[in-house]
Motif scaffolding. Structure first.
Motif, PDB file in Angstrom:
ATOM      1  N   LYS A   3       0.843  -1.196   0.000  1.00  0.00           N
ATOM      2  CA  LYS A   3       0.000   0.000   0.000  1.00  0.00           C
ATOM      3  C   LYS A   3       0.873   1.239   0.000  1.00  0.00           C
ATOM      4  O   LYS A   3       1.909   1.285   0.653  1.00  0.00           O
ATOM      5  CB  LYS A   3      -0.896   0.025   1.227  1.00  0.00           C
ATOM      6  CG  LYS A   3      -2.080  -0.870   1.135  1.00  0.00           C
ATOM      7  CD  LYS A   3      -3.014  -0.585   2.281  1.00  0.00           C
ATOM      8  CE  LYS A   3      -4.336  -1.253   2.051  1.00  0.00           C
ATOM      9  NZ  LYS A   3      -5.294  -0.905   3.084  1.00  0.00           N
ATOM     10  N   ALA A   5       0.675   5.281   0.894  1.00  0.00           N
ATOM     11  CA  ALA A   5      -0.168   6.191   1.665  1.00  0.00           C
ATOM     12  C   ALA A   5      -0.655   7.379   0.840  1.00  0.00           C
ATOM     13  O   ALA A   5      -1.802   7.767   0.937  1.00  0.00           O
ATOM     14  CB  ALA A   5       0.578   6.682   2.896  1.00  0.00           C
ATOM     15  N   VAL A   6       0.194   7.966   0.041  1.00  0.00           N
ATOM     16  CA  VAL A   6      -0.181   9.170  -0.693  1.00  0.00           C
ATOM     17  C   VAL A   6       0.118   8.950  -2.170  1.00  0.00           C
ATOM     18  O   VAL A   6       1.250   8.693  -2.545  1.00  0.00           O
ATOM     19  CB  VAL A   6       0.595  10.402  -0.176  1.00  0.00           C
ATOM     20  CG1 VAL A   6       0.212  11.639  -0.964  1.00  0.00           C
ATOM     21  CG2 VAL A   6       0.362  10.593   1.308  1.00  0.00           C
ATOM     22  N   PHE A   8      -0.833  10.508  -6.171  1.00  0.00           N
ATOM     23  CA  PHE A   8      -1.461  11.506  -7.040  1.00  0.00           C
ATOM     24  C   PHE A   8      -1.240  11.061  -8.473  1.00  0.00           C
ATOM     25  O   PHE A   8      -0.113  10.847  -8.893  1.00  0.00           O
ATOM     26  CB  PHE A   8      -0.854  12.885  -6.815  1.00  0.00           C
ATOM     27  CG  PHE A   8      -1.382  13.920  -7.766  1.00  0.00           C
ATOM     28  CD1 PHE A   8      -0.645  14.349  -8.841  1.00  0.00           C
ATOM     29  CD2 PHE A   8      -2.646  14.444  -7.593  1.00  0.00           C
ATOM     30  CE1 PHE A   8      -1.138  15.286  -9.716  1.00  0.00           C
ATOM     31  CE2 PHE A   8      -3.154  15.384  -8.461  1.00  0.00           C
ATOM     32  CZ  PHE A   8      -2.392  15.804  -9.532  1.00  0.00           C
ATOM     33  N   VAL A  46      -8.554  16.946  -2.868  1.00  0.00           N
ATOM     34  CA  VAL A  46      -7.851  15.938  -2.077  1.00  0.00           C
ATOM     35  C   VAL A  46      -8.663  14.660  -2.139  1.00  0.00           C
ATOM     36  O   VAL A  46      -9.817  14.628  -1.735  1.00  0.00           O
ATOM     37  CB  VAL A  46      -7.672  16.397  -0.610  1.00  0.00           C
ATOM     38  CG1 VAL A  46      -7.006  15.305   0.207  1.00  0.00           C
ATOM     39  CG2 VAL A  46      -6.865  17.679  -0.551  1.00  0.00           C
ATOM     40  N   PHE A  47      -8.056  13.611  -2.651  1.00  0.00           N
ATOM     41  CA  PHE A  47      -8.767  12.357  -2.841  1.00  0.00           C
ATOM     42  C   PHE A  47      -8.455  11.339  -1.755  1.00  0.00           C
ATOM     43  O   PHE A  47      -9.005  10.261  -1.749  1.00  0.00           O
ATOM     44  CB  PHE A  47      -8.443  11.774  -4.218  1.00  0.00           C
ATOM     45  CG  PHE A  47      -8.875  12.707  -5.316  1.00  0.00           C
ATOM     46  CD1 PHE A  47     -10.202  12.757  -5.713  1.00  0.00           C
ATOM     47  CD2 PHE A  47      -7.966  13.544  -5.924  1.00  0.00           C
ATOM     48  CE1 PHE A  47     -10.620  13.625  -6.703  1.00  0.00           C
ATOM     49  CE2 PHE A  47      -8.373  14.414  -6.923  1.00  0.00           C
ATOM     50  CZ  PHE A  47      -9.694  14.448  -7.314  1.00  0.00           C
ATOM     51  N   ASN A  48      -7.555  11.687  -0.860  1.00  0.00           N
ATOM     52  CA  ASN A  48      -7.191  10.792   0.230  1.00  0.00           C
ATOM     53  C   ASN A  48      -7.311  11.538   1.555  1.00  0.00           C
ATOM     54  O   ASN A  48      -6.392  11.574   2.351  1.00  0.00           O
ATOM     55  CB  ASN A  48      -5.777  10.245   0.029  1.00  0.00           C
ATOM     56  CG  ASN A  48      -4.762  11.341  -0.161  1.00  0.00           C
ATOM     57  OD1 ASN A  48      -5.102  12.499  -0.346  1.00  0.00           O
ATOM     58  ND2 ASN A  48      -3.496  10.991  -0.108  1.00  0.00           N
ATOM     59  N   ARG A  49      -8.478  12.120   1.794  1.00  0.00           N
ATOM     60  CA  ARG A  49      -8.695  12.935   3.001  1.00  0.00           C
ATOM     61  C   ARG A  49      -8.437  12.178   4.294  1.00  0.00           C
ATOM     62  O   ARG A  49      -7.997  12.756   5.269  1.00  0.00           O
ATOM     63  CB  ARG A  49     -10.112  13.504   3.014  1.00  0.00           C
ATOM     64  CG  ARG A  49     -10.282  14.634   2.030  1.00  0.00           C
ATOM     65  CD  ARG A  49     -11.558  15.408   2.281  1.00  0.00           C
ATOM     66  NE  ARG A  49     -11.665  16.471   1.317  1.00  0.00           N
ATOM     67  CZ  ARG A  49     -11.185  17.692   1.493  1.00  0.00           C
ATOM     68  NH1 ARG A  49     -10.570  17.990   2.603  1.00  0.00           N
ATOM     69  NH2 ARG A  49     -11.317  18.589   0.565  1.00  0.00           N
ATOM     70  N   LYS A  50      -8.686  10.879   4.310  1.00  0.00           N
ATOM     71  CA  LYS A  50      -8.435  10.110   5.521  1.00  0.00           C
ATOM     72  C   LYS A  50      -6.958  10.153   5.861  1.00  0.00           C
ATOM     73  O   LYS A  50      -6.585  10.354   7.022  1.00  0.00           O
ATOM     74  CB  LYS A  50      -8.898   8.664   5.356  1.00  0.00           C
ATOM     75  CG  LYS A  50      -8.722   7.837   6.616  1.00  0.00           C
ATOM     76  CD  LYS A  50      -9.229   6.429   6.433  1.00  0.00           C
ATOM     77  CE  LYS A  50      -9.116   5.590   7.665  1.00  0.00           C
ATOM     78  NZ  LYS A  50      -7.932   5.731   8.472  1.00  0.00           N
ATOM     79  N   GLU A  51      -6.087  10.010   4.892  1.00  0.00           N
ATOM     80  CA  GLU A  51      -4.640  10.098   5.118  1.00  0.00           C
ATOM     81  C   GLU A  51      -4.276  11.469   5.652  1.00  0.00           C
ATOM     82  O   GLU A  51      -3.469  11.604   6.563  1.00  0.00           O
ATOM     83  CB  GLU A  51      -3.866   9.831   3.830  1.00  0.00           C
ATOM     84  CG  GLU A  51      -3.902   8.406   3.376  1.00  0.00           C
ATOM     85  CD  GLU A  51      -3.140   7.484   4.300  1.00  0.00           C
ATOM     86  OE1 GLU A  51      -2.162   7.933   4.945  1.00  0.00           O
ATOM     87  OE2 GLU A  51      -3.519   6.308   4.384  1.00  0.00           O
ATOM     88  N   ASP A  54      -5.458  11.856   9.300  1.00  0.00           N
ATOM     89  CA  ASP A  54      -4.730  11.009  10.241  1.00  0.00           C
ATOM     90  C   ASP A  54      -3.358  11.551  10.611  1.00  0.00           C
ATOM     91  O   ASP A  54      -2.700  11.025  11.482  1.00  0.00           O
ATOM     92  CB  ASP A  54      -4.567   9.595   9.684  1.00  0.00           C
ATOM     93  CG  ASP A  54      -5.899   8.845   9.626  1.00  0.00           C
ATOM     94  OD1 ASP A  54      -6.870   9.309  10.264  1.00  0.00           O
ATOM     95  OD2 ASP A  54      -5.960   7.825   8.937  1.00  0.00           O
TER      96      ASP A  54
END
Length: 55
Positions: A3, A5-6, A8, A46-51, A54
């Motif tokens: 995986k 984490a970030v 783009f 932002v497409f990974n707002r959970k990241e 956190d």
């Protein structure tokens, strides 16, 4: 599968005109500054707002 984490991914750079490229750059700077200031970046950018939340 590992995986990441970030991530783009963007397509279509060859189709950008000068005005669109300038807007994309200005929006990026504004979003980074918002995050640094503890504010929310623009909706839809932002497409990974959970990241982001956190951290």
């Amino acid at each position: 599968m590992k995986k990441i984490a970030v991530v783009f991914i963007s397509a279509g750079y060859p189709r950008l005109n000068g005005a669109a490229y300038t807007k994309m750059c200005v929006d990026t700077v504004n979003n980074v500054l918002a995050i640094v200031r503890g504010q929310q970046p623009m909706e839809g950018c932002v497409f990974n707002r959970k990241e982001l939340a956190d951290r």
